[in-house]
Write an enzyme that holds these catalytic residues in place. Structure first.
Site, PDB file in Angstrom:
ATOM      1  N   GLU A  18       0.835  -1.206   0.000  1.00 27.78           N
ATOM      2  CA  GLU A  18       0.000   0.000   0.000  1.00 27.78           C
ATOM      3  C   GLU A  18       0.867   1.253   0.000  1.00 27.78           C
ATOM      4  O   GLU A  18       0.574   2.227  -0.703  1.00 27.78           O
ATOM      5  CB  GLU A  18      -0.934  -0.021   1.206  1.00 27.78           C
ATOM      6  CG  GLU A  18      -2.007  -1.100   1.111  1.00 27.78           C
ATOM      7  CD  GLU A  18      -2.858  -1.211   2.360  1.00 27.78           C
ATOM      8  OE1 GLU A  18      -4.092  -1.192   2.234  1.00 27.78           O
ATOM      9  OE2 GLU A  18      -2.285  -1.312   3.464  1.00 27.78           O
ATOM     10  N   GLU A  68      -3.852 -10.550   3.977  1.00 30.49           N
ATOM     11  CA  GLU A  68      -4.848 -10.182   4.989  1.00 30.49           C
ATOM     12  C   GLU A  68      -5.966 -11.218   5.119  1.00 30.49           C
ATOM     13  O   GLU A  68      -6.412 -11.535   6.230  1.00 30.49           O
ATOM     14  CB  GLU A  68      -5.437  -8.804   4.655  1.00 30.49           C
ATOM     15  CG  GLU A  68      -4.529  -7.632   4.986  1.00 30.49           C
ATOM     16  CD  GLU A  68      -3.474  -7.377   3.919  1.00 30.49           C
ATOM     17  OE1 GLU A  68      -2.690  -6.435   4.074  1.00 30.49           O
ATOM     18  OE2 GLU A  68      -3.441  -8.126   2.905  1.00 30.49           O
TER      19      GLU A  68
END
Length: 249
Positions: free
Chosen positions: A106, A126
């Protein structure tokens, strides 16, 4: 976190080698302070990671017992930080190697140019941890590789090697092991030599145009062109081109 300036380039280095530069609160605060330190004479930024990895994502040991509202606030703080990196008005180049995982990916996707060496690998684990991305990946990564690929990567948690990452657009340059930072600094030095207004508009107008329908986007392009063409820098740049000589603004 370390911060130094070489010429017109600021170098921000994640410095938690023993934890693969994973995002602890200390690392996050250090990155926040480093971005806030950028001065007007800095024309380009390089973000790198110390040791064998760029960033292995969120330090989950600090998030085992976080209440929902606090978790929302932490995610929104990450959004603001990565927005500030993307919108700092200067080209930001990331030097990627080793793990570029979760929040590390990210962070990388908030930079404008990504240079990866062949040791880099990408992963969004995740889903395998029972959580969801929280640093803007659902927007920024999706814009780069598409929602379908993002969904698959989050569902499976599989790793992408450096070559696959380049093919999908996660990096713009792929270099030999150990060469990412050197190449990133060379690119930073090059783009820092552009006219400041041109860099600013390329970084900001293009991002806005991408969100617009075609008509408003084209009108915004015309305004950006007019703003640059009427500057002293443009006059000097055109003159240098006609005289076949280099120029640094």
């Amino acid at each position: 976190m370390t911060y130094e300036v070489q010429g017109r380039t600021a170098i921000i280095t994640l410095n938690r080698e023993e934890k693969r530069n994973s995002f602890s609160q200390r690392i996050f605060d250090g990155l926040r302070k480093a971005v806030d330190r950028l001065t007007d004479d800095v024309r380009a930024v390089v973000i790198a990671g110390n040791g064998n990895h760029f960033c292995a994502g969120l330090d989950l040991s600090e998030h085992q017992h976080v209440p929902p509202f606090e978790s929302v606030l932490r995610s929104r703080a990450a959004h603001r930080l990565f927005d500030d990196i993307q919108n700092c008005g200067r080209p930001v180049i990331s030097a990627l190697h080793g793990a570029v995982i979760g929040g590390g990916l990210e962070l990388a996707c908030s930079t404008h140019i990504r240079v990866a060496d062949k040791t880099a690998f990408y992963q969004l684990p995740e889903g395998r941890r029972g959580i969801f991305v929280g640093g803007g990946g659902s927007v920024r990564i999706a814009k780069i590789i598409g929602v379908s690929r993002l969904t698959e990567l989050m569902l499976t948690g599989r790793k992408l090697d450096a070559e696959t990452g380049e093919r999908l657009g996660l990096s713009h340059y792929l270099v030999e092991p150990g060469e990412a930072l050197k190449t990133a600094l060379e690119i930073a030095e090059n783009v820092a030599g552009n006219a400041q207004i041109s860099n600013y508009l390329m970084l900001n107008a293009l991002a806005q145009i991408d969100e617009m329908p075609d008509g408003p986007g084209l009108f915004t392009e015309a305004l950006a062109q007019a703003l640059t063409l009427t500057t002293d820098d443009a006059k000097a740049g055109i003159e240098a081109f006609l005289q076949k000589r280099d120029i640094r603004f």
